[in-house]
Design a protein around this motif. Structure first.
Motif, PDB file in Angstrom:
ATOM      1  N   LYS A 106     -15.377  -7.774  20.174  1.00 30.82           N
ATOM      2  CA  LYS A 106     -15.561  -6.748  19.116  1.00 30.82           C
ATOM      3  C   LYS A 106     -16.737  -5.946  19.654  1.00 30.82           C
ATOM      4  CE  LYS A 106     -17.237  -6.921  14.601  1.00 30.82           C
ATOM      5  NZ  LYS A 106     -18.645  -7.494  13.973  1.00 30.82           N
ATOM      6  N   THR A 126     -29.030 -14.914  18.154  1.00 32.73           N
ATOM      7  CA  THR A 126     -29.243 -15.163  19.532  1.00 32.73           C
ATOM      8  C   THR A 126     -30.359 -16.373  20.033  1.00 32.73           C
ATOM      9  OG1 THR A 126     -28.740 -13.086  20.194  1.00 32.73           O
ATOM     10  CG2 THR A 126     -29.650 -14.224  22.006  1.00 32.73           C
ATOM     11  N   ARG A 131     -22.773 -18.058  12.597  1.00 30.66           N
ATOM     12  CA  ARG A 131     -22.559 -17.420  11.508  1.00 30.66           C
ATOM     13  C   ARG A 131     -23.038 -16.273  11.156  1.00 30.66           C
ATOM     14  NH1 ARG A 131     -17.672 -19.029  11.631  1.00 30.66           N
ATOM     15  NH2 ARG A 131     -17.297 -17.700   9.885  1.00 30.66           N
ATOM     16  N   LEU A 153     -16.463 -13.644  19.850  1.00 30.10           N
ATOM     17  CA  LEU A 153     -16.102 -14.466  18.843  1.00 30.10           C
ATOM     18  C   LEU A 153     -14.926 -15.308  19.199  1.00 30.10           C
ATOM     19  CD1 LEU A 153     -15.746 -11.618  16.117  1.00 30.10           C
ATOM     20  CD2 LEU A 153     -17.774 -12.851  16.460  1.00 30.10           C
ATOM     21  N   ASP A 156     -20.019  -3.924  19.563  1.00 29.73           N
ATOM     22  CA  ASP A 156     -21.232  -4.238  18.575  1.00 29.73           C
ATOM     23  C   ASP A 156     -22.292  -3.218  18.949  1.00 29.73           C
ATOM     24  OD1 ASP A 156     -23.718  -5.272  17.648  1.00 29.73           O
ATOM     25  OD2 ASP A 156     -23.762  -7.001  19.137  1.00 29.73           O
ATOM     26  N   SER A 171     -23.499 -22.345  20.538  1.00 28.17           N
ATOM     27  CA  SER A 171     -22.285 -21.907  20.129  1.00 28.17           C
ATOM     28  C   SER A 171     -21.174 -22.867  20.859  1.00 28.17           C
ATOM     29  CB  SER A 171     -22.097 -20.586  20.458  1.00 28.17           C
ATOM     30  OG  SER A 171     -22.786 -19.688  19.812  1.00 28.17           O
ATOM     31  N   HIS A 231     -22.170 -12.104  24.020  1.00 33.24           N
ATOM     32  CA  HIS A 231     -21.267 -10.776  24.507  1.00 33.24           C
ATOM     33  C   HIS A 231     -20.900 -10.886  26.134  1.00 33.24           C
ATOM     34  CE1 HIS A 231     -24.568  -9.729  21.486  1.00 33.24           C
ATOM     35  NE2 HIS A 231     -23.707  -8.920  21.166  1.00 33.24           N
ATOM     36  N   ALA A 277     -24.691 -14.157  13.886  1.00 28.02           N
ATOM     37  CA  ALA A 277     -24.700 -13.436  14.873  1.00 28.02           C
ATOM     38  C   ALA A 277     -26.115 -13.511  15.797  1.00 28.02           C
ATOM     39  CB  ALA A 277     -24.198 -12.035  14.799  1.00 28.02           C
ATOM     40  N   HIS A 330     -19.756 -16.373  16.168  1.00 25.58           N
ATOM     41  CA  HIS A 330     -20.248 -15.547  17.231  1.00 25.58           C
ATOM     42  C   HIS A 330     -20.764 -16.601  18.519  1.00 25.58           C
ATOM     43  CE1 HIS A 330     -22.864 -12.641  18.896  1.00 25.58           C
ATOM     44  NE2 HIS A 330     -23.987 -13.381  19.010  1.00 25.58           N
ATOM     45  N   GLU A 347     -19.227  -7.624  21.667  1.00 24.47           N
ATOM     46  CA  GLU A 347     -19.596  -9.059  21.032  1.00 24.47           C
ATOM     47  C   GLU A 347     -18.387 -10.041  21.400  1.00 24.47           C
ATOM     48  OE1 GLU A 347     -20.186  -8.845  16.995  1.00 24.47           O
ATOM     49  OE2 GLU A 347     -20.734 -11.109  16.574  1.00 24.47           O
TER      50      GLU A 347
END
Ligand SMILES: [Zn+2]
Length: 178
Positions: free
Chosen positions: A130, A76, A72, A143, A132, A172, A153, A74, A150, A141
């Motif tokens: 998306k 790492t 939520r 999603l 980034d 994730s 990449h 983004a 998230h 990025e």
């Protein structure tokens, strides 16, 4: 005559806008307000996938702290710490937040990066790309297309056949053994 011309121009623009709205990938997904998005999309297999919209508070109560940070916010996870990095079992990797299938074990490879890596998604419509521009670089990025979570990449230094490297946080993902 003039009215007809205006009507023609209006209809042309309207049709073009509608076609754009039906594109499966929406770059604005996590930015746009949920009510501005289609509540569902059609995946490559022709299935209707209903999007998941939740408040931050709901996500906080569903996810643990690390999952919330990555999915939520983004964030790492640290390299070489994920529990799915060395998983070599056959199965499907799903979104840890909403369960959407994201990667097959068949596309997993050892990239040496410290994060689970795949050369292609389970279904291209299940992932939104998306741009980034954070941290001063231009990265793409990834999603989850259902919940906007998230994932990681994608880079163009992957192996054949695609040449792509989907670099994903373990946090994730969930794994469903075949
Ligand atoms: Zn998801």
């Amino acid at each position: 005559m003039r009215t007809e011309l205006f009507a023609f121009i209006f209809l042309t623009f309207f049709t073009v806008s509608c076609n754009q709205a039906q594109e499966p990938t929406q770059e604005t997904f996590p930015v746009a307000a949920p009510e501005q998005l289609e509540p569902f999309f059609i995946n490559a297999a022709g299935d209707t996938i209903r999007r998941v919209f939740k408040t931050d508070q709901d996500w906080k109560s569903q996810l643990n702290e690390m999952e919330y940070f990555v999915l939520r916010e983004a964030g790492t996870e640290r390299a070489f710490t994920g529990d799915l990095l060395d998983n070599k079992q056959k199965g499907v990797y799903t979104c840890a937040a909403c369960g959407l299938p994201l990667f097959s074990s068949n596309a997993k490879f050892n990239s040496g990066s410290g994060w689970p890596s795949y050369y292609q998604p389970y279904d291209p419509t299940h992932i939104i790309e998306k741009t980034d521009a954070s941290n001063g670089w231009n990265r793409v990025e990834l999603l989850c297309a259902r919940c906007g979570g998230h994932l990681g990449h994608v880079f163009d230094d992957g192996p054949k056949p695609t040449g792509l490297r989907y670099c994903i946080n373990s946090v994730s993902l969930d794994f469903e053994k075949q």
